[in-house]
Design an enzyme around this catalytic site. Structure first.
Site, PDB file in Angstrom:
ATOM      1  N   CYS A 100      54.428  48.299  50.972  1.00 43.82           N
ATOM      2  CA  CYS A 100      53.569  49.337  50.403  1.00 43.82           C
ATOM      3  C   CYS A 100      52.290  48.616  49.742  1.00 43.82           C
ATOM      4  O   CYS A 100      52.203  47.342  49.940  1.00 43.82           O
ATOM      5  CB  CYS A 100      54.450  50.246  49.589  1.00 43.82           C
ATOM      6  N   THR A 101      51.854  49.323  48.665  1.00 40.62           N
ATOM      7  CA  THR A 101      50.692  48.694  47.791  1.00 40.62           C
ATOM      8  C   THR A 101      51.118  47.299  47.022  1.00 40.62           C
ATOM      9  O   THR A 101      50.409  46.254  47.160  1.00 40.62           O
ATOM     10  CB  THR A 101      49.953  49.643  47.045  1.00 40.62           C
TER      11      THR A 101
END
Length: 349
Positions: free
Chosen positions: A199-200
């Site tokens: 994810c980020t």
């Protein structure tokens, strides 16, 4: 006790930010740990971080902390030392933004939430203590060469659209709470493969890895520090980036460039573009991708209808917005809301 929140208007704060001469650094971090009294912890954080002129968005819950902040360059060391003085945060990894002008936030907001990332998990047996194995950038690139590796993107559709890892699987939903059970269902025939989740900044994929293990998967990994840390490590180790395009970020920048590849298209004309913007019509505020030519043609709006409203006098616009609930239907980023409008526009074109 003094009021522990900002009392100056958002417009004035943003104006003051752009008048600053001291450079700022955008930093994100999270940690899963038990917080006995979230409100007290929140207030203590606010007092110390406000004194250091930290801006940003921080969520506190019984399960930990999730933060994206902007720190004056001269205060970064003091900021780090304060965080490390809190036992559960000692030695915490701080993700430094890749593509950063320091203008990501203009106010400090610290909120107490039920969870630091909404997951929809209700099973009392679920625990974050049993989570997937970390992989760094070098290990990530090595695992990506293995045919028995499956890479899962645990971000939303608008994040995946502008940038993702090569061969990454998108979980086609609009919220993290929807993605978790969908990921389990989609991977049922791949339980013996290496599953890497990313994810980020790491917070979503770390919880997702624990959820996969909770549901009977064995070979589960998650990218340490997410895309932000991967990009930093890839640069430091002179690695070819297997993440292509732009990394969407949840601050005023709306993205940081990882590679020069533009893999998305303008939602209005279909030309290559990966710049996210919010429709300038405040009654709409739709998040969408717009190229420079369409930004000029539509005055930064998502449609001719919104453009017409945007060009009305401000007082008229405010009167038109009265009674509108600025909730999920106004700021919804879902495909269901965006796609019909785009398809209709493309059909006309």
């Amino acid at each position: 006790m003094a009021v522990l929140h900002n009392r100056v208007s958002q417009e004035e704060l943003k104006k003051l930010l752009y008048q600053e001469t001291t450079p700022r650094t955008t930093i994100s971090f999270y940690q899963y740990f038990t917080v006995d009294d979230p409100q007290q912890f929140r207030d203590e954080l606010y007092i110390h971080l406000n004194a250091l002129k930290v801006f940003g968005r921080i969520y506190i819950a019984k399960e930990g902390i999730n933060a994206q902040v902007s720190v004056p360059f001269d205060n970064v060391e003091a900021f780090r030392n304060y965080l490390y003085s809190i036992a559960p945060l000692s030695g915490l990894r701080l993700n430094i933004a890749v593509d950063d002008d320091g203008k990501s936030f203009w106010v400090l907001k610290i909120k107490v939430r039920q969870k630091i990332v909404a997951d929809g998990i209700t099973d009392p047996a679920f625990s974050m203590e049993n989570k997937g194995r970390y992989v760094n950038a070098i290990q990530m690139n090595e695992l990506l060469q293995d045919e028995d590796t499956v890479v899962i993107d645990m971000r939303n559709h608008y994040e995946y659209e502008v940038g993702h890892f090569e061969k990454a699987i998108e979980i086609p939903s609009d919220t993290f709470r929807e993605q978790l059970p969908m990921a389990v269902d989609m991977m049922q025939d791949k339980k013996e493969k290496n599953i890497i989740m990313y994810c980020t900044g790491g917070i979503r994929c770390e919880k997702a890895s624990a959820y996969m293990l909770h549901n009977g998967f064995n070979n589960v990994f998650h990218l340490e520090g997410g895309i932000i840390n991967y990009a930093k490590q890839a640069k430091e180790n002179n690695l070819d980036s297997k993440f292509i395009g732009k990394n969407f970020v949840f601050d005023d920048r709306l993205g940081e460039r990882i590679t020069n590849d533009i893999i998305a298209r303008c939602h209005q004309c279909g030309e290559p573009a990966d710049t996210h913007t919010n429709c300038k019509n405040e009654a709409c505020h739709l998040l969408f991708i717009q190229c420079a030519a369409c930004a000029e043609k539509y005055d930064g709006c998502c449609s001719e209808g919104c453009q017409a409203v945007y060009n009305l006098p401000i007082e008229v616009q405010k009167e038109m917005r009265k009674g509108i609930k600025k909730g999920t239907m106004i700021f919804n980023k879902s495909k269901q809301r965006l796609r019909p409008r785009l398809d209709e526009r493309n059909a006309k074109g």
